[in-house]
Write a protein that holds these residues in place. Structure first.
Motif, mmCIF file in Angstrom:
data_model
loop_
_atom_site.group_PDB
_atom_site.id
_atom_site.type_symbol
_atom_site.label_atom_id
_atom_site.label_comp_id
_atom_site.label_asym_id
_atom_site.label_seq_id
_atom_site.Cartn_x
_atom_site.Cartn_y
_atom_site.Cartn_z
ATOM 1 N N ASP A 147 -2.928 6.602 -9.553
ATOM 2 C CA ASP A 147 -4.156 6.462 -8.771
ATOM 3 C C ASP A 147 -4.052 5.177 -7.950
ATOM 4 O O ASP A 147 -4.344 4.092 -8.453
ATOM 5 N N PRO A 148 -3.641 5.268 -6.684
ATOM 6 C CA PRO A 148 -3.463 4.066 -5.865
ATOM 7 C C PRO A 148 -4.734 3.230 -5.712
ATOM 8 O O PRO A 148 -4.660 2.024 -5.456
ATOM 9 N N GLN A 149 -5.909 3.874 -5.881
ATOM 10 C CA GLN A 149 -7.157 3.133 -5.766
ATOM 11 C C GLN A 149 -7.443 2.284 -7.009
ATOM 12 O O GLN A 149 -8.259 1.363 -6.968
ATOM 13 N N SER A 150 -6.772 2.623 -8.103
ATOM 14 C CA SER A 150 -6.908 1.840 -9.333
ATOM 15 C C SER A 150 -5.504 1.556 -9.868
ATOM 16 O O SER A 150 -5.049 2.195 -10.817
ATOM 17 N N PRO A 151 -4.803 0.608 -9.261
ATOM 18 C CA PRO A 151 -3.374 0.406 -9.545
ATOM 19 C C PRO A 151 -3.098 0.039 -10.996
ATOM 20 O O PRO A 151 -3.776 -0.800 -11.592
ATOM 21 N N ARG B 187 2.427 1.661 -3.449
ATOM 22 C CA ARG B 187 1.443 2.148 -4.417
ATOM 23 C C ARG B 187 1.242 3.650 -4.307
ATOM 24 O O ARG B 187 1.139 4.360 -5.319
ATOM 25 N N ARG B 188 1.181 4.152 -3.078
ATOM 26 C CA ARG B 188 0.958 5.593 -2.894
ATOM 27 C C ARG B 188 2.083 6.416 -3.504
ATOM 28 O O ARG B 188 1.855 7.545 -3.958
ATOM 29 N N GLU C 234 1.951 4.782 -7.909
ATOM 30 C CA GLU C 234 0.785 4.751 -8.778
ATOM 31 C C GLU C 234 0.191 6.151 -8.980
ATOM 32 O O GLU C 234 0.078 6.917 -8.026
ATOM 33 N N SER D 46 0.825 -1.202 0.000
ATOM 34 C CA SER D 46 0.000 0.000 0.000
ATOM 35 C C SER D 46 0.866 1.262 0.000
ATOM 36 O O SER D 46 0.590 2.222 -0.735
ATOM 37 N N LYS E 260 -0.906 -5.139 -9.003
ATOM 38 C CA LYS E 260 -2.277 -5.638 -8.944
ATOM 39 C C LYS E 260 -2.407 -6.701 -7.859
ATOM 40 O O LYS E 260 -1.554 -7.581 -7.729
#
Length: 274
Positions: A246-250, A240-241, A244, A237, A254
């Motif tokens: 958009d971390p909510q839509s990697p 990803r931040r 990415e 997590s 995945k």
């Protein structure tokens, strides 16, 4: 403040501004030598445990200083470069969690949390804030020394026995193993902790392949628990931040439910010649 410290005009007598603390009377500096050994700062309010831990790490060849409070920790960080902090959570006054939260606003110095509170919630919170490892009390000095060495290797504070050079590239990003740094598409440096960097390298070494949690822990040389622990999920997590759009839509990492994680991007490797 002791007269010894007050008379030393080269010693900065203020805590780090980000810590916002003042040292107690009688505090003095404890560095032995700053020549070659990695420097470790132990922040522990228990005098007996602080002394025992410091002696043990010195026996392993480290340059060790100690602090009993967050204020003293701030003074030590101002006084000299520190390669790693062993930080107790349950400190008087400002606790270790809050100290790490303030520290991470300005510094990425490696931190190993130690605490008698060994719950999963504490481990996860420490990792979310940017700790590199978590060691529950009571612990053996050999295990602590091993974890210190592992974190320093990951951060490049000590030279690994075999550290290959070269670069990975993916979707405009560039990762240098020799410099242990990641640059984004615009060339900006992406600030990664040691654990985040090693996790990303593990993904880049095995792109477009599902990797189970326990294998991620093994391959990236982490000491965060088994595959049922949330620690690896927290690290993913965090990564990803920073990675990415958009971390909510990697777009890169995945989640494959029930199996592990998959790095989606195409990865190119440019190694150094033999």
């Amino acid at each position: 403040m002791s007269k010894e410290v007050m008379n030393d005009k080269t010693a900065p007598l203020r805590a780090l501004p980000i810590l916002g603390l003042e040292p107690a009377d009688g505090f003095s500096y404890g560095w032995r030598t700053r020549m070659t050994a990695p420097s470790i700062l132990i922040v522990e309010d228990d005098p007996a445990l602080r002394l025992l831990t410091a002696r043990a790490l010195r026996d392993y060849g480290y340059d060790v200083a100690t602090a009993a409070t967050g204020a003293e920790m701030g003074v030590m960080l101002e006084a000299a470069k520190v390669d790693l902090i062993v930080l107790d959570i349950m400190l008087p006054g400002t606790n270790g969690i809050e100290l790490l939260r303030r520290l991470r606003k300005e510094s990425e110095v490696p931190v190993i949390f130690v605490s008698a509170r060994g719950s999963e919630e504490d481990r996860v919170l420490g990792l979310e804030l940017g700790a590199d490892d978590y060691l529950p009390k009571p612990f053996g000095t050999r295990e602590l020394a091993a974890r210190v060495a592992a974190v320093l290797r990951r951060r490049g504070a000590v030279e690994p026995e075999a550290d290959k050079g070269g670069d990975y590239s993916f979707s405009g990003h560039s990762l240098s193993l020799a410099r242990r740094e990641l640059r984004a598409q615009d060339g900006a440096l992406v600030d990664l902790t040691g654990a985040e960097f090693d996790l990303l390298v593990t993904f880049l070494e095995q792109p477009q392949r599902v990797i189970a949690r326990h294998r991620l822990i093994e391959l990236s040389r982490m000491r965060m628990g088994d595959s049922s622990d949330r620690s690896i999920d927290v690290l993913v997590s965090r990564l990803r931040r920073k990675l990415e759009p958009d971390p909510q839509s990697p777009a890169f990492i995945k989640t494959v439910y029930g199996a592990g994680y998959l790095f989606l991007a195409t990865v190119a490797w440019s190694g150094e010649p033999d």
